[in-house]
Scaffold this active site. Structure first.
Site, PDB file in Angstrom:
ATOM      1  N   SER A  72       0.808  -1.222   0.000  1.00 15.97           N
ATOM      2  CA  SER A  72       0.000   0.000   0.000  1.00 15.97           C
ATOM      3  C   SER A  72       0.840   1.271   0.000  1.00 15.97           C
ATOM      4  O   SER A  72       0.293   2.364   0.157  1.00 15.97           O
ATOM      5  CB  SER A  72      -0.917   0.003   1.230  1.00 15.97           C
ATOM      6  N   THR A  75       6.834   1.300   2.111  1.00 17.05           N
ATOM      7  CA  THR A  75       8.242   1.676   1.989  1.00 17.05           C
ATOM      8  C   THR A  75       8.356   3.180   1.708  1.00 17.05           C
ATOM      9  O   THR A  75       9.238   3.865   2.225  1.00 17.05           O
ATOM     10  CB  THR A  75       8.880   0.869   0.831  1.00 17.05           C
ATOM     11  N   TRP A  76       7.447   3.646   0.908  1.00 17.49           N
ATOM     12  CA  TRP A  76       7.423   5.061   0.524  1.00 17.49           C
ATOM     13  C   TRP A  76       7.211   5.956   1.753  1.00 17.49           C
ATOM     14  O   TRP A  76       7.972   6.888   2.018  1.00 17.49           O
ATOM     15  CB  TRP A  76       6.300   5.238  -0.494  1.00 17.49           C
ATOM     16  N   LYS A 144       7.631  -0.405  11.405  1.00  9.91           N
ATOM     17  CA  LYS A 144       6.618  -0.730  10.381  1.00  9.91           C
ATOM     18  C   LYS A 144       5.875  -2.000  10.771  1.00  9.91           C
ATOM     19  O   LYS A 144       6.489  -2.947  11.273  1.00  9.91           O
ATOM     20  CB  LYS A 144       7.332  -0.953   9.042  1.00  9.91           C
ATOM     21  N   HIS A 146       2.458  -4.629   9.275  1.00 10.27           N
ATOM     22  CA  HIS A 146       1.262  -4.891   8.464  1.00 10.27           C
ATOM     23  C   HIS A 146       0.162  -5.524   9.317  1.00 10.27           C
ATOM     24  O   HIS A 146      -0.892  -5.900   8.788  1.00 10.27           O
ATOM     25  CB  HIS A 146       1.574  -5.865   7.324  1.00 10.27           C
ATOM     26  N   SER A 176      -0.160  -5.383  -7.347  1.00  7.97           N
ATOM     27  CA  SER A 176       1.186  -5.270  -6.786  1.00  7.97           C
ATOM     28  C   SER A 176       1.553  -6.529  -5.983  1.00  7.97           C
ATOM     29  O   SER A 176       2.682  -7.038  -6.065  1.00  7.97           O
ATOM     30  CB  SER A 176       1.243  -4.027  -5.890  1.00  7.97           C
ATOM     31  N   TYR A 229      -2.351   6.259  -0.433  1.00  3.12           N
ATOM     32  CA  TYR A 229      -1.303   6.196  -1.463  1.00  3.12           C
ATOM     33  C   TYR A 229      -1.629   7.197  -2.564  1.00  3.12           C
ATOM     34  O   TYR A 229      -0.757   7.927  -3.049  1.00  3.12           O
ATOM     35  CB  TYR A 229      -1.266   4.769  -2.011  1.00  3.12           C
TER      36      TYR A 229
HETATM   37  S1  PPS Z   1       5.492  -4.044   1.169  1.00  3.87           S
HETATM   38  O1  PPS Z   1       6.236  -5.198   0.599  1.00  3.87           O
HETATM   39  O2  PPS Z   1       4.181  -4.467   1.621  1.00  3.87           O
HETATM   40  O3  PPS Z   1       6.203  -3.319   2.191  1.00  3.87           O
HETATM   41  O4  PPS Z   1       5.282  -3.089  -0.085  1.00  3.87           O
HETATM   42  P1  PPS Z   1       4.891  -1.547  -0.044  1.00  3.87           P
HETATM   43  O5  PPS Z   1       6.109  -0.739   0.164  1.00  3.87           O
HETATM   44  O6  PPS Z   1       3.738  -1.337   0.855  1.00  3.87           O
HETATM   45  O7  PPS Z   1       4.329  -1.313  -1.498  1.00  3.87           O
HETATM   46  C1  PPS Z   1       5.115  -1.471  -2.656  1.00  3.87           C
HETATM   47  C2  PPS Z   1       4.414  -0.684  -3.728  1.00  3.87           C
HETATM   48  O8  PPS Z   1       4.644   0.733  -3.507  1.00  3.87           O
HETATM   49  C3  PPS Z   1       5.285   1.270  -4.655  1.00  3.87           C
HETATM   50  N1  PPS Z   1       6.193   2.361  -4.270  1.00  3.87           N
HETATM   51  C4  PPS Z   1       6.038   3.618  -4.702  1.00  3.87           C
HETATM   52  N2  PPS Z   1       5.085   4.186  -5.466  1.00  3.87           N
HETATM   53  C5  PPS Z   1       5.227   5.506  -5.754  1.00  3.87           C
HETATM   54  N3  PPS Z   1       6.268   6.266  -5.318  1.00  3.87           N
HETATM   55  C6  PPS Z   1       7.240   5.737  -4.537  1.00  3.87           C
HETATM   56  N4  PPS Z   1       8.255   6.485  -4.130  1.00  3.87           N
HETATM   57  C7  PPS Z   1       7.140   4.356  -4.195  1.00  3.87           C
HETATM   58  N5  PPS Z   1       7.894   3.499  -3.462  1.00  3.87           N
HETATM   59  C8  PPS Z   1       7.304   2.303  -3.525  1.00  3.87           C
HETATM   60  C9  PPS Z   1       6.036   0.068  -5.240  1.00  3.87           C
HETATM   61  O9  PPS Z   1       6.453   0.316  -6.545  1.00  3.87           O
HETATM   62  C10 PPS Z   1       4.962  -0.990  -5.116  1.00  3.87           C
HETATM   63  O10 PPS Z   1       3.862  -0.773  -5.979  1.00  3.87           O
HETATM   64  P2  PPS Z   1       3.738  -1.378  -7.465  1.00  3.87           P
HETATM   65  O11 PPS Z   1       2.347  -1.041  -7.910  1.00  3.87           O
HETATM   66  O12 PPS Z   1       3.976  -2.844  -7.379  1.00  3.87           O
HETATM   67  O13 PPS Z   1       4.775  -0.665  -8.283  1.00  3.87           O
END
Ligand code: PPS
Length: 333
Positions: A72, A75-76, A144, A146, A176, A229
């Site tokens: 969701s 990481t961002w 962090k 979930h 994703s 997001y």
């Molecule tokens: S996890 O494994 O659950 O911790 O993954 P999570 O970080 O929650 O989600 C990964 C998706 O977030 C996208 N992502 C980003 N999107 C936009 N901008 C930034 N900076 C960014 N960083 C991470 C990442 O690409 C994954 O989404 P998808 O749709 O697969 O690309």
């Protein structure tokens, strides 16, 4: 595994049945799953070894927790919060996020006796290491998780640490998560089967709607910030300001611009501290070339879901939102 009553009396039950059988046939590695608690949260069976420890984990009021359903934007938002809480120009900023901002229940997702290949014995990917990192975290801690509301540490709701909850359109989460499962778990089923598993809560941390709605209901509490997001995509600078205000951090416009740029998808994709390139991929052809930082877009579900799948998603969404005032993710063509 037999049905099990943990010492804090949360009911755990091994999951069987056709959906789990599909999942088990299509992934590498561990194949036992539990329904945990009355909300029947779907988790790998190793969770049972950790449940009590997690429940008793001491929570501090100056903690900052990021809570999300997987995929969701965790990481961002983690990197953004870290930059706001710590010094983004310090050498520590180049350390991997798993060390700086541990994934609370990570140890419970992997076999306890496994050794993760290709990384050192003290790497946070190795079983038990995250628990150690958690004990040694400097305050104010950033963590962090979930885990859904009801599985977070018991002290959470009395101590009331700051929580930033991020939701994402479940359709995009599903897409994703599919690639995540292909890359990291060697999932070899079809996308259609994956959609089926997702909608039948047979994917880790499901059910997603209760996960989101439980925090949505608490969004007005002063220690909880609920963001999306999609809002981060639309105006990251505004969200940086909002999160900074929530965390009590004073930032000027230069800092806002710097964090916004630093957390942009291109920059994060190229930053080894956050792009999770060290995650060990499944040894399959399909996993090769897939990146954790995959696309980072809104609405990728439109490129993946067939009309039939959209129809099922719509019914599922409306059923789950029945009686709720949650206004998002209901647009269908
Ligand atoms: S996890 O494994 O659950 O911790 O993954 P999570 O970080 O929650 O989600 C990964 C998706 O977030 C996208 N992502 C980003 N999107 C936009 N901008 C930034 N900076 C960014 N960083 C991470 C990442 O690409 C994954 O989404 P998808 O749709 O697969 O690309």
């Amino acid at each position: 595994m037999e049905d099990k009553e943990a010492d804090d009396s949360v009911h755990m039950e091994q999951v069987t049945g056709p959906h789990t059988a599909i999942l088990c046939n299509q992934i590498n590695g561990y194949k036992e799953f539990l329904h945990v608690g009355p909300e029947r949260v779907f988790l790998p069976s190793f969770y049972a070894n950790w449940h009590s420890k997690y429940g008793r984990f001491p929570v501090y009021q100056d903690d900052v927790w990021i809570v999300t359903y997987p995929k969701s934007g965790t990481t961002w938002i983690q990197e953004m919060v870290w930059c706001l809480m710590k010094d983004p120009k310090s050498p520590e900023a180049s350390h991997e996020l798993m060390k700086r901002f541990p994934f609370f229940e990570y140890d419970s997702l992997i076999p306890p006796d496994s050794v993760i290949p290709g990384v050192s014995r003290d790497d946070p990917m190795q079983p038990g290491m995250t628990w150690r990192i958690l004990q040694e975290l400097e305050v104010p801690r950033v963590i962090k998780s979930h885990l859904p509301k009801e599985l977070l540490p018991k002290q959470f709701w009395d101590v009331r640490p700051k929580v930033v909850y991020v939701s994402r359109d479940p359709r995009d989460v599903c897409v994703s998560f599919y690639y995540h499962y292909v890359k990291l778990q060697g999932y070899s089923g079809t996308f259609d089967q994956f959609v089926h598993l997702f909608l039948h809560d047979t994917i880790s941390y499901s059910p997603i709607w209760r996960h989101i709605l439980n925090f949505w209901k608490m969004r007005h509490e002063d220690h909880i910030l609920f963001i999306r997001y999609e809002d981060m995509k639309q105006d990251m600078s505004a969200i940086v300001r909002q999160v900074a205000g929530f965390l009590g951090q004073v930032v000027d416009e230069e800092q806002v611009a710097w964090i916004t740029q630093h957390c942009s998808f291109p920059e994060m994709s190229n930053n080894p501290a956050v792009n999770n390139e060290t995650f060990v991929s499944a040894p399959t052809d399909a996993a090769k070339g897939l990146k954790f930082m995959r696309k980072g877009e809104m609405g990728d579900w439109r490129n993946h879901l067939t009309e039939a799948q959209q129809k099922v998603f719509k019914t599922w969404t409306l059923n789950n939102l029945d009686g709720s005032d949650f206004p998002y993710y209901q647009d269908y063509d």
